[in-house]
Design a protein around this motif. Structure first.
Motif, PDB file in Angstrom:
ATOM      1  N   GLU A  96       0.851  -1.414   0.202  1.00  0.00           N
ATOM      2  CA  GLU A  96      -0.251   0.372   0.488  1.00  0.00           C
ATOM      3  C   GLU A  96       0.908   1.335   0.027  1.00  0.00           C
ATOM      4  O   GLU A  96       0.608   1.719  -0.861  1.00  0.00           O
ATOM      5  CB  GLU A  96      -0.520  -0.084   0.675  1.00  0.00           C
ATOM      6  N   MET A  97       2.066   1.091   1.041  1.00  0.00           N
ATOM      7  CA  MET A  97       2.761   2.812   0.685  1.00  0.00           C
ATOM      8  C   MET A  97       3.523   2.101  -0.303  1.00  0.00           C
ATOM      9  O   MET A  97       3.850   3.755  -0.972  1.00  0.00           O
ATOM     10  CB  MET A  97       4.041   2.226   2.142  1.00  0.00           C
ATOM     11  N   GLU A  98       3.954   1.076  -1.497  1.00  0.00           N
ATOM     12  CA  GLU A  98       4.407   1.468  -2.142  1.00  0.00           C
ATOM     13  C   GLU A  98       4.165   2.074  -3.295  1.00  0.00           C
ATOM     14  O   GLU A  98       4.071   3.357  -4.050  1.00  0.00           O
ATOM     15  CB  GLU A  98       4.989   0.113  -2.625  1.00  0.00           C
ATOM     16  N   LYS A  99       1.879   2.482  -2.876  1.00  0.00           N
ATOM     17  CA  LYS A  99       1.475   2.640  -4.384  1.00  0.00           C
ATOM     18  C   LYS A  99       1.531   3.842  -4.226  1.00  0.00           C
ATOM     19  O   LYS A  99       0.975   5.114  -5.380  1.00  0.00           O
ATOM     20  CB  LYS A  99       0.094   1.904  -4.037  1.00  0.00           C
ATOM     21  N   GLU A 100       1.367   4.403  -2.709  1.00  0.00           N
ATOM     22  CA  GLU A 100       1.487   5.964  -2.420  1.00  0.00           C
ATOM     23  C   GLU A 100       2.727   6.517  -2.753  1.00  0.00           C
ATOM     24  O   GLU A 100       2.545   7.648  -3.123  1.00  0.00           O
ATOM     25  CB  GLU A 100       0.819   6.139  -0.599  1.00  0.00           C
ATOM     26  N   LEU A 101       3.795   5.849  -2.425  1.00  0.00           N
ATOM     27  CA  LEU A 101       5.423   5.934  -3.192  1.00  0.00           C
ATOM     28  C   LEU A 101       5.464   6.867  -4.277  1.00  0.00           C
ATOM     29  O   LEU A 101       6.006   7.317  -5.027  1.00  0.00           O
ATOM     30  CB  LEU A 101       6.013   5.122  -2.689  1.00  0.00           C
ATOM     31  N   LYS A 102       4.192   5.708  -5.293  1.00  0.00           N
ATOM     32  CA  LYS A 102       5.037   5.477  -7.426  1.00  0.00           C
ATOM     33  C   LYS A 102       3.657   6.652  -7.126  1.00  0.00           C
ATOM     34  O   LYS A 102       3.891   7.849  -8.156  1.00  0.00           O
ATOM     35  CB  LYS A 102       3.939   4.589  -7.643  1.00  0.00           C
ATOM     36  N   ARG A 103       2.372   7.117  -6.471  1.00  0.00           N
ATOM     37  CA  ARG A 103       1.650   8.362  -6.843  1.00  0.00           C
ATOM     38  C   ARG A 103       2.420   9.643  -7.032  1.00  0.00           C
ATOM     39  O   ARG A 103       2.170  10.780  -7.520  1.00  0.00           O
ATOM     40  CB  ARG A 103       0.031   8.001  -5.887  1.00  0.00           C
ATOM     41  N   LEU A 104       3.178   9.390  -5.382  1.00  0.00           N
ATOM     42  CA  LEU A 104       4.108  10.965  -5.135  1.00  0.00           C
ATOM     43  C   LEU A 104       4.767  10.943  -6.354  1.00  0.00           C
ATOM     44  O   LEU A 104       5.260  12.347  -6.279  1.00  0.00           O
ATOM     45  CB  LEU A 104       4.643  10.869  -3.893  1.00  0.00           C
ATOM     46  N   TYR A 105       5.366  10.101  -6.946  1.00  0.00           N
ATOM     47  CA  TYR A 105       6.822  10.178  -7.828  1.00  0.00           C
ATOM     48  C   TYR A 105       6.228  10.868  -9.124  1.00  0.00           C
ATOM     49  O   TYR A 105       6.222  11.420  -9.295  1.00  0.00           O
ATOM     50  CB  TYR A 105       7.282   9.264  -8.672  1.00  0.00           C
ATOM     51  N   GLU A 106       4.750  10.335  -9.291  1.00  0.00           N
ATOM     52  CA  GLU A 106       4.269  10.543 -10.718  1.00  0.00           C
ATOM     53  C   GLU A 106       3.418  12.354 -10.839  1.00  0.00           C
ATOM     54  O   GLU A 106       3.906  12.903 -11.136  1.00  0.00           O
ATOM     55  CB  GLU A 106       2.976   9.921 -10.922  1.00  0.00           C
ATOM     56  N   GLU A 107       3.460  12.236  -9.248  1.00  0.00           N
ATOM     57  CA  GLU A 107       2.614  13.482  -9.012  1.00  0.00           C
ATOM     58  C   GLU A 107       3.464  14.868  -9.112  1.00  0.00           C
ATOM     59  O   GLU A 107       3.397  16.109  -9.426  1.00  0.00           O
ATOM     60  CB  GLU A 107       1.727  13.660  -7.320  1.00  0.00           C
ATOM     61  N   ARG A 108       4.983  14.683  -8.516  1.00  0.00           N
ATOM     62  CA  ARG A 108       6.145  15.258  -8.623  1.00  0.00           C
ATOM     63  C   ARG A 108       6.687  15.349 -10.067  1.00  0.00           C
ATOM     64  O   ARG A 108       6.851  16.977 -10.772  1.00  0.00           O
ATOM     65  CB  ARG A 108       7.705  14.765  -7.916  1.00  0.00           C
ATOM     66  N   LYS A 109       6.599  14.584 -10.950  1.00  0.00           N
ATOM     67  CA  LYS A 109       6.941  14.388 -11.720  1.00  0.00           C
ATOM     68  C   LYS A 109       5.788  15.832 -13.102  1.00  0.00           C
ATOM     69  O   LYS A 109       6.421  16.084 -13.881  1.00  0.00           O
ATOM     70  CB  LYS A 109       6.419  13.223 -13.013  1.00  0.00           C
ATOM     71  N   GLN A 110       4.874  15.628 -12.513  1.00  0.00           N
ATOM     72  CA  GLN A 110       4.287  16.128 -13.567  1.00  0.00           C
ATOM     73  C   GLN A 110       3.707  17.853 -12.658  1.00  0.00           C
ATOM     74  O   GLN A 110       3.825  19.238 -13.537  1.00  0.00           O
ATOM     75  CB  GLN A 110       1.952  15.959 -13.033  1.00  0.00           C
ATOM     76  N   TRP A 111       4.178  18.169 -11.593  1.00  0.00           N
ATOM     77  CA  TRP A 111       4.567  19.233 -11.260  1.00  0.00           C
ATOM     78  C   TRP A 111       5.777  20.089 -11.911  1.00  0.00           C
ATOM     79  O   TRP A 111       5.371  20.840 -11.886  1.00  0.00           O
ATOM     80  CB  TRP A 111       4.744  18.910  -9.247  1.00  0.00           C
ATOM     81  N   GLU A 112       6.300  18.896 -11.803  1.00  0.00           N
ATOM     82  CA  GLU A 112       8.419  19.326 -12.337  1.00  0.00           C
ATOM     83  C   GLU A 112       7.268  20.261 -13.882  1.00  0.00           C
ATOM     84  O   GLU A 112       8.697  21.314 -14.441  1.00  0.00           O
ATOM     85  CB  GLU A 112       9.336  18.393 -12.461  1.00  0.00           C
ATOM     86  N   ILE A 113       6.664  18.598 -14.225  1.00  0.00           N
ATOM     87  CA  ILE A 113       6.374  19.515 -15.958  1.00  0.00           C
ATOM     88  C   ILE A 113       4.825  21.120 -16.114  1.00  0.00           C
ATOM     89  O   ILE A 113       5.989  22.358 -16.447  1.00  0.00           O
ATOM     90  CB  ILE A 113       5.687  18.494 -16.825  1.00  0.00           C
ATOM     91  N   GLU A 114       4.837  21.093 -14.893  1.00  0.00           N
ATOM     92  CA  GLU A 114       3.513  22.783 -14.993  1.00  0.00           C
ATOM     93  C   GLU A 114       4.417  23.833 -14.340  1.00  0.00           C
ATOM     94  O   GLU A 114       5.234  24.825 -15.343  1.00  0.00           O
ATOM     95  CB  GLU A 114       3.049  22.285 -14.363  1.00  0.00           C
TER      96      GLU A 114
END
Length: 223
Positions: free
Chosen positions: A99-117
């Motif tokens: 479950e925490m691995e899913k959360e970590l992946k979500r954080l990484y994806e969100e951060r990647k999108q943030w960097e793009i924006e």
């Protein structure tokens, strides 16, 4: 919490602790510490997966020690724990790690999108500042045009002025508000900046743009 995300930004890992393992597996913490110290693993594996740490108990000035343990370290450590109850606890931990691995992946994806924006935002800000330079008539107030439009954007989107946002988000003096916004909020800021650039381009002044934007967003909220 059985499993936590710990580490610097972009370097987070999943961890648990020897204390938590002792609590969940109903063992004495001293025994779990002994089990870790008696593991026949290589020094390299131990360094990577068992970090020595210290803690204090509230109301007691004495310092105790524990281990911060990675997923691999946990797997090796509890491999030898047997019995029906131990198996249930292992399953519980595996579920927590997943479950925490899913959360970590979500954080990484969100951060990647943030960097793009954030990168897009730099280009769009240049568009707005260049439009102001070319289209806004020269006057002693022209240098305040960009900060005034930025304040208008924040007020329109968040209902707060720059100083209020600084206080609410805990932003330090030289930090940018944008570094504290989500990728979705950055997109909204960029959208308004592009709109304002277009309105300046067709000859609208600050007051006209303010009325236009305020009316548009009031209608959106009402709708």
């Amino acid at each position: 919490m059985l499993v936590e995300i710990k580490g610097k930004k972009n370097e987070e890992i999943l961890i648990t602790t020897s204390r938590m393992i002792a609590e969940v597996f109903e063992k004495r913490h001293a025994d779990v510490l002994r089990d870790i110290e008696n593991l026949g693993c290589s020094d390299k594996f131990r360094e990577r997966n068992f970090a020595f740490s210290e803690y204090k108990v509230k109301g007691n000035n004495k310092t105790y020690h524990e281990y911060i343990i990675t997923r691999d370290g946990f797997t090796l450590l509890v491999m030898g724990y047997t019995g029906e109850k131990a198996m249930l606890f292992k399953e519980k931990y595996i579920h927590a790690f997943n479950e925490m691995e899913k959360e970590l992946k979500r954080l990484y994806e969100e951060r990647k999108q943030w960097e793009i924006e954030r990168a897009k935002g730099i280009t769009i800000r240049h568009v707005l500042t260049d439009t102001i330079k070319m289209k806004v008539a020269e006057s002693p107030h022209k240098k305040f045009a960009y900060p005034n439009y930025t304040k208008l954007i924040y007020k329109t989107l968040f209902g707060k002025g720059f100083k209020e946002l600084q206080e609410e988000l805990g932003i330090k003096a030289k930090e940018s508000v944008r570094d504290y916004l989500t990728s979705e909020q950055l997109r909204e800021v960029e959208s308004l900046e592009m709109l304002i650039s277009g309105l300046i381009g067709v000859g609208m002044g600050y007051d006209e743009i303010k009325d236009f934007i305020s009316g548009r967003y009031v209608k959106q909220i009402a709708g």
